[in-house]
Write an enzyme that holds these catalytic residues in place. Structure first.
Site, PDB file in Angstrom:
ATOM      1  N   MET A  44       0.834  -1.218   0.000  1.00 29.33           N
ATOM      2  CA  MET A  44       0.000   0.000   0.000  1.00 29.33           C
ATOM      3  C   MET A  44       0.865   1.263   0.000  1.00 29.33           C
ATOM      4  SD  MET A  44      -2.726  -1.448   2.808  1.00 29.33           S
ATOM      5  CE  MET A  44      -1.442  -2.181   3.836  1.00 29.33           C
ATOM      6  N   THR A  73       2.073   1.607   5.860  1.00 28.78           N
ATOM      7  CA  THR A  73       1.371   2.752   5.281  1.00 28.78           C
ATOM      8  C   THR A  73       0.874   3.600   6.429  1.00 28.78           C
ATOM      9  OG1 THR A  73      -0.705   3.414   4.205  1.00 28.78           O
ATOM     10  CG2 THR A  73      -0.606   1.189   5.050  1.00 28.78           C
ATOM     11  N   ASN A  74       0.888   4.921   6.262  1.00 27.57           N
ATOM     12  CA  ASN A  74       0.325   5.802   7.279  1.00 27.57           C
ATOM     13  C   ASN A  74      -1.201   5.786   7.247  1.00 27.57           C
ATOM     14  OD1 ASN A  74       2.567   7.772   8.601  1.00 27.57           O
ATOM     15  ND2 ASN A  74       3.160   7.274   6.507  1.00 27.57           N
ATOM     16  N   THR A  75      -1.761   5.914   6.042  1.00 26.00           N
ATOM     17  CA  THR A  75      -3.211   6.092   5.909  1.00 26.00           C
ATOM     18  C   THR A  75      -4.003   4.953   6.524  1.00 26.00           C
ATOM     19  OG1 THR A  75      -2.981   7.421   3.891  1.00 26.00           O
ATOM     20  CG2 THR A  75      -5.102   6.333   4.260  1.00 26.00           C
ATOM     21  N   CYS A 113       3.294  10.059   4.568  1.00 28.59           N
ATOM     22  CA  CYS A 113       2.875   9.040   3.612  1.00 28.59           C
ATOM     23  C   CYS A 113       4.148   8.323   3.204  1.00 28.59           C
ATOM     24  CB  CYS A 113       2.175   9.658   2.403  1.00 28.59           C
ATOM     25  SG  CYS A 113       1.737   8.448   1.140  1.00 28.59           S
ATOM     26  N   THR A 114       4.108   7.014   3.180  1.00 27.41           N
ATOM     27  CA  THR A 114       5.357   6.262   3.029  1.00 27.41           C
ATOM     28  C   THR A 114       5.989   6.424   1.659  1.00 27.41           C
ATOM     29  OG1 THR A 114       3.975   4.298   2.600  1.00 27.41           O
ATOM     30  CG2 THR A 114       4.879   4.569   4.825  1.00 27.41           C
ATOM     31  N   GLU A 115       5.272   7.023   0.701  1.00 28.20           N
ATOM     32  CA  GLU A 115       5.876   7.273  -0.616  1.00 28.20           C
ATOM     33  C   GLU A 115       6.556   8.637  -0.729  1.00 28.20           C
ATOM     34  OE1 GLU A 115       2.891   4.111  -1.274  1.00 28.20           O
ATOM     35  OE2 GLU A 115       2.687   6.119  -0.430  1.00 28.20           O
TER      36      GLU A 115
END
Length: 236
Positions: free
Chosen positions: A10, A83-85, A197-199
């Site tokens: 994710m 994932t943060n979300t 956000c991990t991206e």
């Protein structure tokens, strides 16, 4: 060494960064041929994104609980949601497990507090920036004030994540827009900015700005390495 459980996919790009960071952390600590013991289940992000966009968080939770239970069944001693979300459904996941969940917001908050940061800017998906599951945890549990971008900037940050970063696309124009948003957060009193956000760390790095940045992927990975390598004696 304990086995680190990863709930990934994710997106898979950020999960790959987790895998790399955790193995690098173990190698750095132990040297030689050492690498991390990892149990990974990677979900199909298209399914999760559909639930996000429709607001079907209960369906997303069901999917991730099932995947998390598979991680535990594979022998994991802890779980990271990569994932943060989707920490929005962390409580549902945690209730289903008998192993500890290492919460990304808690790991980030501990690092902020160690560095004396009491007011921080937050970048992430619209869900993370606008809903309470992340901001409120930082404020209520850790006494850290949180500043988020203005509405137009929040939309831009969110759109870049979903239209570019989760697809592995990194654009210079988007980097400049993010840096302008970071500058505005600093002008609004943020001592530092969480890349929540991990991206995002694919796009913006500390070398791009003088404002301190906190990469949640790296922080979360470091917390996992600490857990995995902690001996019973050092835990006391």
């Amino acid at each position: 060494m304990k086995t680190i459980g990863l709930l990934g996919g994710m997106s898979w790009e950020s999960t790959a960064n987790y895998y790399k960071a955790i193995n690098e952390g173990v190698k750095r600590q132990l040297g030689g041929f050492h690498s991390a013991k990892i149990a990974l289940v990677s979900v199909d992000f298209a399914e999760i994104e559909k639930y996000q966009s429709l607001g079907h968080w209960d369906k997303a939770a069901e999917c991730l609980v099932m995947a998390s239970n598979a991680v535990e069944a594979a022998g994991a001693d802890c779980l990271l949601i990569c994932t943060n979300t989707m920490h929005k459904v962390a409580d549902d996941i945690e209730r289903s497990l008998s192993i500890p969940l290492i919460h990304i917001a808690d790991a980030t908050a501990e690092t902020l507090k160690q560095n004396g940061v009491s007011k921080v800017g937050l970048l992430g998906t619209a869900f993370t920036m606008e809903q309470g599951f992340y901001k409120d945890r930082l404020t209520e549990k850790h006494n850290i004030d949180v500043v988020v971008p203005e509405p137009a900037q929040r939309k831009l940050v969110h759109d870049v994540i979903y239209k570019e970063l989760v697809n592995g696309v990194v654009e210079d124009a988007s980097r400049e827009a993010y840096l302008a948003t970071i500058d505005d957060l600093s002008r609004n009193g943020a001592q530092a900015v969480i890349l929540g956000c991990t991206e995002i760390a694919m796009l913006v790095q500390q070398t791009d700005t003088k404002i301190p940045l906190y990469d949640t992927t790296q922080i979360h990975s470091d917390a996992a390495v600490c857990f995995a390598l902690k001996t019973p004696e050092s835990a006391e």
